[in-house]
Enzyme design. Structure first.
Site: not given
Ligand code: NAD
Length: 478
Positions: A171, A202, A204, A207-208, A246, A280, A381
């Site tokens: 996803k 879709g 998070g 679908v997540g 991550e 990140c 962050e």
């Molecule tokens: P997010 O946590 O909002 O979303 C990440 C993914 O998780 C998306 O696909 C989202 O739809 C899904 N998601 C949301 N709720 C969920 C749930 N309840 N169950 C399962 N999946 C769900 O993050 P974002 O805003 O898309 O990305 C930014 C964040 O990602 C920042 O905190 C950044 O630091 C982090 N990031 C970390 C790394 C790393 O390698 N450590 C790399 C890139 C980004």
């Protein structure tokens, strides 16, 4: 354009027939409609992945390596499209999307194709027996990724999962669906085995969550925010799924007093503002030795003010838009908070002329001084083009300041003395540290964080191990 899910090798509309808009954050225009999928779509993808598992897992590793190479070749032919779609979905500059996103998305497949060839058979000899360690695929695995580096991060998980013989439910972020869809077009064009990679688009929360909860998905590899990571961990842990998390970062860039100031200023600016600070690994807290503070900060401001904020499609743009208007508002609220806490805006915020486009989510690269090291802007962050600057007197003080956050992902140290840089790096609680460079990656090395930045490591053998189950067979001598 309407994007569909990719399930069992077919572009498939969502079962409920619902779609979500995908907007270009640089101008507010509609890029596409994407499936607002449900549990039922995830169930259907899992059924496809289960059926495909038997054949895919029985292929030899060389046969699977060959498929990875075919995917890399197919993506190579669509390189310009990858960059354009990432630019339109995220608002990042086209030159960055070409150099980083498109390039790495392809390399991830060719890298794991090469790396998997080097897996050694493990054997442990005893006086009277031999242990043979066998690698088996985990089964159906769930891969969930964020919006900042869309296909780059998705392919970083898909490639090792595939080569180790797993089948996949993936996803992408709902904000950046397009390059995952392009990958499906490539799979379709090379007649890739059906059901091995399934993409469900879709939200998070639907679908997540359905992927993490599904009892037949045996491993979850998640990259995203720390708060979402907590939900994922809470859901997956009682089911004893393999879990890789991550998560977020709030990384320090440490400028020691013996550094070449000009190159450190360039490095610190790049570390803070690449991809509008939405990496990140970005160095969003810049710690500067007292002795060189003013000279360094003047050079840094000069570097940052030379960055061109503008239309992401223009080749000379350094800083495009951030991911959405909502994210822009969140970033601005942190800048307002910094001002209310006595922060001094050295450059950025309202001082830079932005593209005259009311619908674009633009934020100028912003440097803030005079905040306490434990103020919210310095420890939370923000994930945008905002960096705070702080001064220190001794290396020990810099280390203490770097370690004050709840995060522990990355950091960089800039110095004229390599040994001193390594000694400081050794004492920082982070998974990835650089001395006199930033985001310099060898894909064989471990990648991941400590504390609230996550659990587990990706990269090279660490990815191959995550996507395998090891069995030990001990055979007694005759
Ligand atoms: P997010 O946590 O909002 O979303 C990440 C993914 O998780 C998306 O696909 C989202 O739809 C899904 N998601 C949301 N709720 C969920 C749930 N309840 N169950 C399962 N999946 C769900 O993050 P974002 O805003 O898309 O990305 C930014 C964040 O990602 C920042 O905190 C950044 O630091 C982090 N990031 C970390 C790394 C790393 O390698 N450590 C790399 C890139 C980004």
């Amino acid at each position: 354009m309407q994007i569909e899910n990719f399930i069992d090798g077919k572009f498939t509309p969502p079962i409920d027939g619902n779609y979500l808009p995908n907007l270009n954050p640089a101008n507010g225009e509609l890029n596409s409609m994407i499936p607002d999928s449900s549990h039922d779509d995830v169930n259907s993808a899992v059924n496809a992945a289960k059926s495909a598992f038997s054949n895919w897992s029985k292929l030899t590793i060389n046969e699977r390596i060959d498929w990875l190479r075919q995917i890399a070749d197919g993506l190579e032919q669509r390189k310009a499209d990858i960059a354009r779609l990432e630019c339109e979905d995220t608002g990042k500059p086209i030159s960055l999307a070409e150099r980083v996103d498109a390039e790495r998305s392809i390399t991830n497949f060719s890298f794991f194709a090469d790396h998997a060839k080097s897996i050694a058979d493990l054997e442990f000899r005893m006086d009277d027996a031999t242990n043979y360690v066998i690698r088996k695929p985990v089964g159906v695995v769930g891969l969930i990724t964020p919006w900042n580096l869309p296909l780059y991060l998705l392919s970083w998980k898909i490639a090792p999962a595939l080569v180790m013989g797993n089948t996949i439910i993936a996803k992408p972020s709902e904000l950046t669906p397009s390059t995952a869809n392009l990958l499906c077009e490539v799979l379709d064009s090379i007649d890739f085995p059906k059901g091995v990679i399934n993409i469900v688009q879709g939200l998070g929360s639907t679908v997540g969550q359905a992927i993490v909860e599904h009892p037949e998905i045996r491993a979850i590899s998640f990259t995203g925010g720390t708060e979402t990571g907590k939900i994922v961990a809470r859901t997956a842990a009682p089911m004893f799924k393999k879990l890789s998390l991550e998560l977020g970062g709030k990384n320090a860039t440490i400028i020691l007093d013996d550094v070449d100031l000009a190159s450190a200023a360039k490095g610190a600016a790049r570390a803070a503002f690449t991809n509008s600070g939405q990496v990140c690994l970005c160095g969003s807290r810049i710690l500067v030795a007292d002795k060189i503070y003013h000279e360094f900060v003047d050079l840094l401001v000069e570097e940052v003010e030379a960055m061109k904020v503008g239309n992401p499609k223009h080749r000379d743009t350094d800083i495009g838009s951030v991911i959405s208007i909502a994210h822009k508002d969140k970033i601005h609220s942190y800048i307002d908070l910094a001002k209310s806490e006595g922060g001094e805006i050295l450059t950025g915020s309202e001082f830079t002329i932005l593209p005259s486009n009311a619908n674009g989510a633009f934020v100028a690269p912003t440097l803030i001084a005079n905040l306490n090291i434990d103020s919210r802007c310095a420890v939370e962050e923000i994930f945008g083009p905002v960096a705070t600057i702080h001064r220190f007197t001794t290396d020990e003080e810099a280390i203490r300041m770097a370690n004050i956050t709840q995060y522990g992902l990355a950091g960089s140290i800039w110095t004229g003395d390599r040994a001193r840089g390594v000694a400081v790096a050794n004492q920082i609680d982070s998974g990835i540290l650089w001395v006199n460079t930033w985001l310099h990656r060898d894909l064989r090395t471990p990648f991941g964080g400590v504390k609230n930045s996550g659990v587990g490591r990706e990269g090279g053998d660490w990815s191959l191990n995550f996507f395998s189950e090891l069995s030990n067979i001990c055979v007694k001598d005759d």
